[in-house]
Design a protein around this motif. Sequence first.
Motif, PDB file in Angstrom:
ATOM      1  N   ARG A  59      45.890  49.560  36.220  1.00 56.09           N
ATOM      2  CA  ARG A  59      44.888  49.325  36.835  1.00 56.09           C
ATOM      3  C   ARG A  59      43.448  49.530  37.526  1.00 56.09           C
ATOM      4  NH1 ARG A  59      45.668  42.637  35.804  1.00 56.09           N
ATOM      5  NH2 ARG A  59      47.244  42.379  34.479  1.00 56.09           N
ATOM      6  N   ARG A  60      42.644  49.376  36.728  1.00 54.33           N
ATOM      7  CA  ARG A  60      40.995  50.318  38.070  1.00 54.33           C
ATOM      8  C   ARG A  60      40.216  49.116  39.402  1.00 54.33           C
ATOM      9  NH1 ARG A  60      39.890  55.614  35.999  1.00 54.33           N
ATOM     10  NH2 ARG A  60      42.170  56.161  35.352  1.00 54.33           N
ATOM     11  N   PHE A  61      39.953  49.223  39.927  1.00 51.16           N
ATOM     12  CA  PHE A  61      39.136  48.221  40.727  1.00 51.16           C
ATOM     13  C   PHE A  61      37.704  49.071  41.282  1.00 51.16           C
ATOM     14  CE2 PHE A  61      43.491  47.584  41.074  1.00 51.16           C
ATOM     15  CZ  PHE A  61      43.802  45.928  41.429  1.00 51.16           C
ATOM     16  N   GLU A  62      37.505  48.182  41.061  1.00 52.78           N
ATOM     17  CA  GLU A  62      36.175  48.655  42.276  1.00 52.78           C
ATOM     18  C   GLU A  62      34.910  47.592  43.123  1.00 52.78           C
ATOM     19  OE1 GLU A  62      32.358  47.988  39.759  1.00 52.78           O
ATOM     20  OE2 GLU A  62      32.357  45.965  39.357  1.00 52.78           O
ATOM     21  N   ARG A  63      34.770  48.728  44.200  1.00 52.38           N
ATOM     22  CA  ARG A  63      34.331  47.543  45.388  1.00 52.38           C
ATOM     23  C   ARG A  63      32.904  47.295  44.963  1.00 52.38           C
ATOM     24  NH1 ARG A  63      34.027  52.579  47.821  1.00 52.38           N
ATOM     25  NH2 ARG A  63      36.339  52.542  48.315  1.00 52.38           N
ATOM     26  N   ARG A  64      33.178  45.780  45.779  1.00 49.52           N
ATOM     27  CA  ARG A  64      32.909  44.730  45.507  1.00 49.52           C
ATOM     28  C   ARG A  64      31.938  44.740  46.791  1.00 49.52           C
ATOM     29  NH1 ARG A  64      33.764  40.930  40.702  1.00 49.52           N
ATOM     30  NH2 ARG A  64      34.622  42.647  39.723  1.00 49.52           N
ATOM     31  N   LEU A  65      32.295  44.180  48.071  1.00 46.55           N
ATOM     32  CA  LEU A  65      31.896  43.976  49.159  1.00 46.55           C
ATOM     33  C   LEU A  65      32.604  45.119  49.859  1.00 46.55           C
ATOM     34  CD1 LEU A  65      31.772  40.019  49.188  1.00 46.55           C
ATOM     35  CD2 LEU A  65      29.534  41.757  48.836  1.00 46.55           C
ATOM     36  N   GLU A  66      31.576  45.359  51.257  1.00 44.31           N
ATOM     37  CA  GLU A  66      32.328  46.535  51.786  1.00 44.31           C
ATOM     38  C   GLU A  66      32.396  46.327  53.037  1.00 44.31           C
ATOM     39  OE1 GLU A  66      33.235  51.194  52.304  1.00 44.31           O
ATOM     40  OE2 GLU A  66      31.584  50.753  51.296  1.00 44.31           O
ATOM     41  N   ARG A  67      33.417  46.276  54.464  1.00 46.06           N
ATOM     42  CA  ARG A  67      32.975  45.663  55.306  1.00 46.06           C
ATOM     43  C   ARG A  67      32.400  44.976  55.965  1.00 46.06           C
ATOM     44  NH1 ARG A  67      36.840  49.219  58.273  1.00 46.06           N
ATOM     45  NH2 ARG A  67      35.690  48.323  59.978  1.00 46.06           N
ATOM     46  N   VAL A  68      32.293  43.406  55.751  1.00 44.87           N
ATOM     47  CA  VAL A  68      31.283  42.379  55.351  1.00 44.87           C
ATOM     48  C   VAL A  68      32.347  41.461  56.010  1.00 44.87           C
ATOM     49  CG1 VAL A  68      30.281  42.817  53.367  1.00 44.87           C
ATOM     50  CG2 VAL A  68      31.885  41.679  53.083  1.00 44.87           C
ATOM     51  N   GLU A  69      31.430  40.537  56.881  1.00 43.12           N
ATOM     52  CA  GLU A  69      32.398  39.407  57.547  1.00 43.12           C
ATOM     53  C   GLU A  69      33.312  38.460  56.191  1.00 43.12           C
ATOM     54  OE1 GLU A  69      31.940  38.220  60.386  1.00 43.12           O
ATOM     55  OE2 GLU A  69      31.133  40.136  60.976  1.00 43.12           O
ATOM     56  N   PRO A  70      34.392  38.067  57.308  1.00 41.85           N
ATOM     57  CA  PRO A  70      35.234  37.019  56.195  1.00 41.85           C
ATOM     58  C   PRO A  70      34.759  35.775  55.464  1.00 41.85           C
ATOM     59  CG  PRO A  70      36.366  37.024  57.957  1.00 41.85           C
ATOM     60  CD  PRO A  70      34.474  37.623  58.252  1.00 41.85           C
TER      61      PRO A  70
END
Length: 111
Positions: A65-76
């Motif tokens: 399985r491979r993943f992509e970064r959807r959101l990076e270092r954002v608020e919860p």
Amino acid sequence: MRLRSDIVVSAMIRRVFAAGGFAAVEQKGMDQAGAIFLRQRFRDGLETLYGPAPQSLADDDTGERRFERRLERVEPQDIDAQMARERRFDPDLWLVELEIDQLGDLFVVVE
């Protein structure tokens, strides 16, 4: 052949604990083929969300399985809002919470 989602999640949780981090299933999805999302929490309160990479980027030879970064270092709350939209589209998804600073080789992230 691709591994079942529950096996992939279970293995990932064990690897995170072995690396000195913490992991938990926030939402259990379909055992056989549920999409897996990973929520990485940082000590400063920010989070990064990883989701399944498009099939065109999948490595059919290994079934990994491979993943992509959807959101990076954002608020919860940004992650919560994104996951609410994803759940409307796919209620059988997995959401796994990771509390580890360095991902290392826990999973493959495509750019």
